[in-house]
Design a protein around this motif. Structure first.
Motif, PDB file in Angstrom:
ATOM      1  N   LEU A  34     -24.703  -1.898  25.706  1.00 41.18           N
ATOM      2  CA  LEU A  34     -25.348  -0.857  26.854  1.00 41.18           C
ATOM      3  C   LEU A  34     -26.602  -1.686  27.404  1.00 41.18           C
ATOM      4  O   LEU A  34     -27.567  -1.866  26.308  1.00 41.18           O
ATOM      5  CB  LEU A  34     -25.233  -0.009  26.318  1.00 41.18           C
ATOM      6  CG  LEU A  34     -24.272   0.776  25.801  1.00 41.18           C
ATOM      7  CD1 LEU A  34     -24.075   1.809  25.279  1.00 41.18           C
ATOM      8  CD2 LEU A  34     -22.638   0.941  26.600  1.00 41.18           C
ATOM      9  N   MET A  35     -26.627  -1.768  28.406  1.00 38.79           N
ATOM     10  CA  MET A  35     -28.478  -1.678  29.262  1.00 38.79           C
ATOM     11  C   MET A  35     -28.629  -0.698  30.388  1.00 38.79           C
ATOM     12  O   MET A  35     -28.395  -0.801  31.237  1.00 38.79           O
ATOM     13  CB  MET A  35     -28.337  -3.847  30.076  1.00 38.79           C
ATOM     14  CG  MET A  35     -27.760  -4.387  29.171  1.00 38.79           C
ATOM     15  SD  MET A  35     -27.553  -6.039  29.860  1.00 38.79           S
ATOM     16  CE  MET A  35     -29.304  -6.698  29.674  1.00 38.79           C
ATOM     17  N   ASP A  36     -29.227   0.154  30.179  1.00 34.98           N
ATOM     18  CA  ASP A  36     -30.114   1.053  30.911  1.00 34.98           C
ATOM     19  C   ASP A  36     -31.017   0.705  32.232  1.00 34.98           C
ATOM     20  O   ASP A  36     -32.465   0.497  31.593  1.00 34.98           O
ATOM     21  CB  ASP A  36     -31.119   1.822  29.852  1.00 34.98           C
ATOM     22  CG  ASP A  36     -31.485   3.324  30.629  1.00 34.98           C
ATOM     23  OD1 ASP A  36     -30.953   3.865  32.055  1.00 34.98           O
ATOM     24  OD2 ASP A  36     -31.570   4.164  30.016  1.00 34.98           O
ATOM     25  N   GLU A  37     -30.394   0.590  33.178  1.00 39.47           N
ATOM     26  CA  GLU A  37     -31.465  -0.586  33.656  1.00 39.47           C
ATOM     27  C   GLU A  37     -32.522  -1.526  33.390  1.00 39.47           C
ATOM     28  O   GLU A  37     -33.443  -1.214  33.451  1.00 39.47           O
ATOM     29  CB  GLU A  37     -32.620   0.785  34.410  1.00 39.47           C
ATOM     30  CG  GLU A  37     -31.946   1.829  35.090  1.00 39.47           C
ATOM     31  CD  GLU A  37     -32.868   3.354  35.649  1.00 39.47           C
ATOM     32  OE1 GLU A  37     -34.378   2.719  36.707  1.00 39.47           O
ATOM     33  OE2 GLU A  37     -32.310   4.240  35.815  1.00 39.47           O
ATOM     34  N   PRO A  38     -32.213  -2.509  33.302  1.00 39.06           N
ATOM     35  CA  PRO A  38     -32.567  -4.339  32.731  1.00 39.06           C
ATOM     36  C   PRO A  38     -33.432  -4.218  33.258  1.00 39.06           C
ATOM     37  O   PRO A  38     -34.391  -5.252  33.031  1.00 39.06           O
ATOM     38  CB  PRO A  38     -30.973  -4.470  32.479  1.00 39.06           C
ATOM     39  CG  PRO A  38     -30.141  -3.521  33.355  1.00 39.06           C
ATOM     40  CD  PRO A  38     -29.967  -2.224  33.740  1.00 39.06           C
ATOM     41  N   THR A  39     -33.863  -3.813  34.730  1.00 40.46           N
ATOM     42  CA  THR A  39     -34.480  -4.832  35.665  1.00 40.46           C
ATOM     43  C   THR A  39     -35.338  -4.128  36.301  1.00 40.46           C
ATOM     44  O   THR A  39     -36.479  -4.328  36.978  1.00 40.46           O
ATOM     45  CB  THR A  39     -33.308  -5.127  37.105  1.00 40.46           C
ATOM     46  OG1 THR A  39     -33.323  -4.760  38.086  1.00 40.46           O
ATOM     47  CG2 THR A  39     -32.350  -5.436  36.421  1.00 40.46           C
ATOM     48  N   ALA A  40     -35.528  -2.517  35.751  1.00 46.39           N
ATOM     49  CA  ALA A  40     -36.822  -2.068  35.825  1.00 46.39           C
ATOM     50  C   ALA A  40     -38.124  -2.386  36.385  1.00 46.39           C
ATOM     51  O   ALA A  40     -38.337  -3.152  34.771  1.00 46.39           O
ATOM     52  CB  ALA A  40     -36.178  -0.511  35.147  1.00 46.39           C
ATOM     53  N   GLY A  41     -38.772  -2.282  37.027  1.00 49.70           N
ATOM     54  CA  GLY A  41     -40.296  -2.467  36.972  1.00 49.70           C
ATOM     55  C   GLY A  41     -40.346  -4.047  37.122  1.00 49.70           C
ATOM     56  O   GLY A  41     -41.256  -4.804  36.918  1.00 49.70           O
ATOM     57  N   MET A  42     -39.431  -4.921  37.970  1.00 51.46           N
ATOM     58  CA  MET A  42     -39.636  -6.458  37.949  1.00 51.46           C
ATOM     59  C   MET A  42     -39.032  -6.581  39.025  1.00 51.46           C
ATOM     60  O   MET A  42     -38.692  -6.062  39.567  1.00 51.46           O
ATOM     61  CB  MET A  42     -38.382  -7.069  37.081  1.00 51.46           C
ATOM     62  CG  MET A  42     -38.219  -7.050  35.509  1.00 51.46           C
ATOM     63  SD  MET A  42     -36.757  -8.187  35.045  1.00 51.46           S
ATOM     64  CE  MET A  42     -36.260  -9.128  34.640  1.00 51.46           C
ATOM     65  N   ALA A  43     -40.379  -7.903  39.553  1.00 51.17           N
ATOM     66  CA  ALA A  43     -39.896  -8.244  40.625  1.00 51.17           C
ATOM     67  C   ALA A  43     -38.454  -8.724  41.404  1.00 51.17           C
ATOM     68  O   ALA A  43     -37.376  -9.004  40.216  1.00 51.17           O
ATOM     69  CB  ALA A  43     -41.070  -9.691  40.788  1.00 51.17           C
ATOM     70  N   PRO A  44     -38.356  -9.094  42.555  1.00 48.60           N
ATOM     71  CA  PRO A  44     -36.803  -9.062  43.677  1.00 48.60           C
ATOM     72  C   PRO A  44     -36.366 -10.173  42.341  1.00 48.60           C
ATOM     73  O   PRO A  44     -34.992 -10.751  41.888  1.00 48.60           O
ATOM     74  CB  PRO A  44     -37.278  -9.121  44.457  1.00 48.60           C
ATOM     75  CG  PRO A  44     -37.881  -8.511  44.808  1.00 48.60           C
ATOM     76  CD  PRO A  44     -38.975  -8.700  42.979  1.00 48.60           C
ATOM     77  N   ARG A  45     -37.403 -11.787  42.603  1.00 46.19           N
ATOM     78  CA  ARG A  45     -36.391 -12.704  41.926  1.00 46.19           C
ATOM     79  C   ARG A  45     -36.630 -12.507  40.235  1.00 46.19           C
ATOM     80  O   ARG A  45     -35.609 -13.374  39.761  1.00 46.19           O
ATOM     81  CB  ARG A  45     -37.828 -14.081  42.172  1.00 46.19           C
ATOM     82  CG  ARG A  45     -36.668 -15.592  41.537  1.00 46.19           C
ATOM     83  CD  ARG A  45     -38.271 -16.283  41.852  1.00 46.19           C
ATOM     84  NE  ARG A  45     -38.442 -16.521  43.669  1.00 46.19           N
ATOM     85  CZ  ARG A  45     -39.434 -17.049  44.624  1.00 46.19           C
ATOM     86  NH1 ARG A  45     -40.060 -18.076  43.419  1.00 46.19           N
ATOM     87  NH2 ARG A  45     -39.306 -17.105  45.297  1.00 46.19           N
TER      88      ARG A  45
END
Length: 257
Positions: free
Chosen positions: A168-179
């Protein structure tokens, strides 16, 4: 594909407020499935019931056919469910490798015997997991000086140390740059394909969701209003109405990313 997770009529109320109402879905082996919805839709409440942080008001959660409804987070974890969080949690004073070694020590139930030689235990296994997420060259760096994207990859390695069948991954890309977002989700998709792990994740970045998900579910005000392929969800009239009122799904969600 076999069903790993089965959710039947799951519901949770807080007083008179229904946070999740009659939600049913399945996650199959080797599936990368997204759970999306506006802020306050009930995504985190749903995740917390699956992992045991919250007890459902009603409904049933089954893992590999075994009822795990209301079980403790530790018991759910022991049964093969891992989780990553929106805000990373690592031991900042330890090295990258030591963080993974601690996860491996816990997985092998050696937690009470680790103190004198923790830095030596499961070192090779930790390095192999770091190589899997592209961080082997940073094994000896302190977590306190890692870039945020690297912390996210480390968190993934820590979760994989338990050899989960379901992640289960809760917003895994939150706070990351688009790339960085694209790279992390491509890495996750590659691991799903290679290891056959099932992944259920929440996400606000619709580019990530539609590029990598096998199937997408949409929650709104606690109700599951869509569950299908990317094309089916794009074309769903109720999803369009909820998100858009005539706009585009991607523009609405992108504003939250």
């Amino acid at each position: 594909m076999s069903v790993i997770l089965k959710v039947e009529h799951l519901a949770k109320s807080f007083g008179g407020v229904k946070a999740v109402s009659d939600v049913s879905f399945e996650v199959r082996a080797g599936e990368l499935k997204a759970l999306i919805g506006p802020n306050g839709a009930g995504k985190s409440t749903c995740f917390n019931m699956l992992m045991g942080q919250l007890k459902p008001s009603s409904g049933r959660v089954s893992l590999d056919g075994q009822d795990i409804t209301g079980h403790s987070p530790r018991d759910v974890w022991r049964r093969g469910v891992g989780r990553t969080f929106q805000i990373t949690g690592t031991y900042q004073s330890m090295t990258v490798a030591e963080n993974v070694q601690m996860a491996l020590i816990s997985h092998h139930r050696k937690i009470y015997a680790f103190l004198p030689r923790a830095h030596l235990m499961y070192r090779d296994e930790a390095l192999a997991l770091l190589a899997l997420v592209g961080m082997e060259d940073q094994a000896n760096r302190a977590c306190a000086i890692l870039a945020y994207g690297d912390l996210k990859r480390l968190e993934l390695a820590i979760a994989l140390a338990h050899e989960p069948r379901l992640l289960l991954m809760d917003e895994p890309t939150a706070g990351m740059a688009p790339r960085e977002r694209i790279a992390l989700m491509q890495l996750t998709a590659d691991i799903v394909a290679e290891r056959g792990i099932s992944v259920l994740f929440t996400e606000h970045d619709m580019d990530v969701v539609f590029a990598h998900s096998h199937h997408i579910m949409v929650l709104n005000r606690g109700e599951l209003i869509a569950d299908g392929t990317a094309a089916q969800v794009r074309a769903n009239a109720r999803v369009q109405e909820v998100y858009l009122g005539g706009g585009t799904l991607f523009a609405q969600e992108g504003a939250h990313a």
